[in-house]
Design a protein around this motif. Structure first.
Motif, mmCIF file in Angstrom:
data_model
loop_
_atom_site.group_PDB
_atom_site.id
_atom_site.type_symbol
_atom_site.label_atom_id
_atom_site.label_comp_id
_atom_site.label_asym_id
_atom_site.label_seq_id
_atom_site.Cartn_x
_atom_site.Cartn_y
_atom_site.Cartn_z
ATOM 1 N N GLN A 92 0.751 -1.340 -0.066
ATOM 2 C CA GLN A 92 0.056 0.037 0.067
ATOM 3 C C GLN A 92 0.949 1.244 -0.055
ATOM 4 N N ALA A 93 2.049 1.229 0.752
ATOM 5 C CA ALA A 93 2.769 2.280 0.976
ATOM 6 C C ALA A 93 3.677 2.736 -0.385
ATOM 7 N N VAL A 94 3.960 1.656 -1.129
ATOM 8 C CA VAL A 94 4.751 2.210 -2.401
ATOM 9 C C VAL A 94 3.636 2.372 -3.595
ATOM 10 N N LEU A 95 2.374 1.931 -3.285
ATOM 11 C CA LEU A 95 1.232 2.344 -4.254
ATOM 12 C C LEU A 95 1.260 3.909 -4.288
ATOM 13 N N TRP A 96 1.042 4.167 -2.943
ATOM 14 C CA TRP A 96 0.524 5.584 -2.230
ATOM 15 C C TRP A 96 1.797 6.556 -2.892
ATOM 16 N N ALA A 97 2.949 5.980 -2.722
ATOM 17 C CA ALA A 97 4.187 6.855 -2.963
ATOM 18 C C ALA A 97 4.242 7.381 -4.563
ATOM 19 N N ALA A 98 3.965 6.202 -5.188
ATOM 20 C CA ALA A 98 3.989 6.111 -6.666
ATOM 21 C C ALA A 98 3.069 7.155 -7.218
ATOM 22 N N THR A 99 1.937 6.929 -6.776
ATOM 23 C CA THR A 99 1.037 7.900 -7.236
ATOM 24 C C THR A 99 1.226 9.320 -7.166
ATOM 25 N N PHE A 100 1.864 9.630 -6.012
ATOM 26 C CA PHE A 100 2.297 11.106 -5.693
ATOM 27 C C PHE A 100 3.318 11.431 -6.525
ATOM 28 N N ASN A 101 4.172 10.619 -6.677
ATOM 29 C CA ASN A 101 5.526 10.855 -7.412
ATOM 30 C C ASN A 101 5.212 11.202 -8.916
ATOM 31 N N PHE A 102 3.970 10.399 -9.763
ATOM 32 C CA PHE A 102 3.670 10.857 -10.996
ATOM 33 C C PHE A 102 2.844 12.198 -10.881
ATOM 34 N N ALA A 103 1.924 12.582 -9.922
ATOM 35 C CA ALA A 103 1.051 13.548 -9.676
ATOM 36 C C ALA A 103 2.022 14.745 -9.794
ATOM 37 N N ALA A 104 3.208 14.780 -9.551
ATOM 38 C CA ALA A 104 4.076 16.054 -9.436
ATOM 39 C C ALA A 104 4.289 16.695 -10.908
ATOM 40 N N TYR A 105 3.992 15.612 -12.011
ATOM 41 C CA TYR A 105 4.332 15.960 -13.384
ATOM 42 C C TYR A 105 3.342 17.011 -13.702
#
Length: 336
Positions: A42-55
């Motif tokens: 759940q943590a890596v999915l959460w982090a990855a979502t916001f990594n990409f949202a920064a685009y």
């Protein structure tokens, strides 16, 4: 004209961003995993979502511009970019294997600068002629400043939160802190994506300039940031559990309250430095923040032996990456 070597360089650059994602995933998820707010998946999915949202938010590309200018344009060739990437990827994988949270940012900059210096030597010039010391000095200074800033902000935030919640019921406070950790880790992942994805964007752009596909004053093609943010998000989803263990448990024991403080401090530091176009290390920043929350308890709460080993990795990253890139360039130059 698009050449095979250019395609290889672009692929390697995107691979580096992917590795950066799983190498630095621990920065934003270590505390929420160690405090059991989320499961590792759940943590890596959460982090990855916001990594990409920064685009969608970080569109000024100031950090990318700083990285691209660390080597003067006349010394940048595809061989230079290729050598820098190979060196950076090698150092990242080595430190990941041993669970050392070193800086992906600094290994990339060190590799790029080292390859540029090697190029200058092949032209019969002094190696340092290739290096633009204005951005380099800025980057090197923040090896020291970023963790200190993160630490100071974390101490301030942690003390404020402690004082505001001192009369709260412990069980109620813990429940709220765990909810707030979702927000603070999302903020850290968001600013991590915004800061770190840009570094490779600058490298790819200069590779295109070196191959005469783009002019140095051309706007950045949209596929570059899109592919870089996607790569770093996918890399984050792949994890990086050895570094999660170091960041989440070995430096100091972190509670939900302290996780909120450390992540918020890290996000603020990254947001400020991105605004000024400074390519700082997410790893250094959050490590300093975690040390800061440890210090609010007592000095002995920080495991200084672990911290010293991390400091050595930070000091060595740029010179080792630069040296390795110089060796790789010698081989690449001979082959091509």
């Amino acid at each position: 004209m698009v050449t095979t070597l250019l395609v290889i360089v672009i692929i390697l650059a995107i691979v580096f961003d992917f590795i950066n994602g799983f190498h630095d995933a621990a920065n934003s998820i270590a505390t929420i995993v160690s405090t059991k707010v989320l499961t590792p998946f759940q943590a890596v999915l959460w982090a990855a979502t916001f990594n990409f949202a920064a685009y969608f938010y970080f569109t000024d590309h100031k950090v990318a511009d700083t990285v691209a200018k660390t080597v003067f344009a006349q010394y940048i060739t595809l061989e230079v970019v290729l050598s820098g990437l190979i060196a950076a990827i090698s150092w990242n994988l080595l430190t990941w294997y041993y669970g050392i949270p070193s800086s992906s940012s600094h290994t990339l900059i060190g590799g790029f600068a080292g390859a540029g210096m090697a190029k200058a030597l092949t032209l019969g010039e002094t190696a340092f002629n290739a290096v633009n010391f204005t951005p380099i000095i800025k980057v090197v200074s923040f090896i020291v400043l970023a963790p200190i800033i993160g630490m100071i902000i974390a101490v301030i935030i942690n003390l404020i939160i402690i004082n505001l919640s001192k009369n709260a019921r412990p069980s109620t406070a813990e429940k709220w802190f765990k909810r707030l950790q979702l927000v603070s880790s999302a903020a850290l992942s968001f600013t991590h994506g915004g800061n770190d994805a840009q570094k490779v964007m600058g490298i790819i752009f200069m590779a295109l300039v070196a191959n005469n596909v783009l002019d140095v004053n051309s706007p950045m093609p949209e596929w570059i940031p899109l592919s870089c943010y996607a790569a770093i998000a996918l890399g984050t989803m792949s994890g990086g559990w050895k570094i999660v263990k170091t960041m989440g448990t070995k430096i100091t024991k972190v509670t939900s309250l302290e996780g909120v403080s450390a992540e918020t401090a890290g996000a603020l530091t990254l947001g400020i430095t991105e605004h000024f176009g400074i390519p700082v290390s997410t790893t250094h920043t959050i490590t300093g923040s975690i040390i800061g929350v440890g210090l609010t308890k007592r000095i002995s709460a920080v495991r200084w032996g672990v911290t010293y080993s991390l400091l050595w990795a930070w000091v060595l990253t740029i010179p080792v990456s630069a040296t390795l890139a110089g060796v790789v360039f010698a081989v690449v130059h001979y082959v091509f």
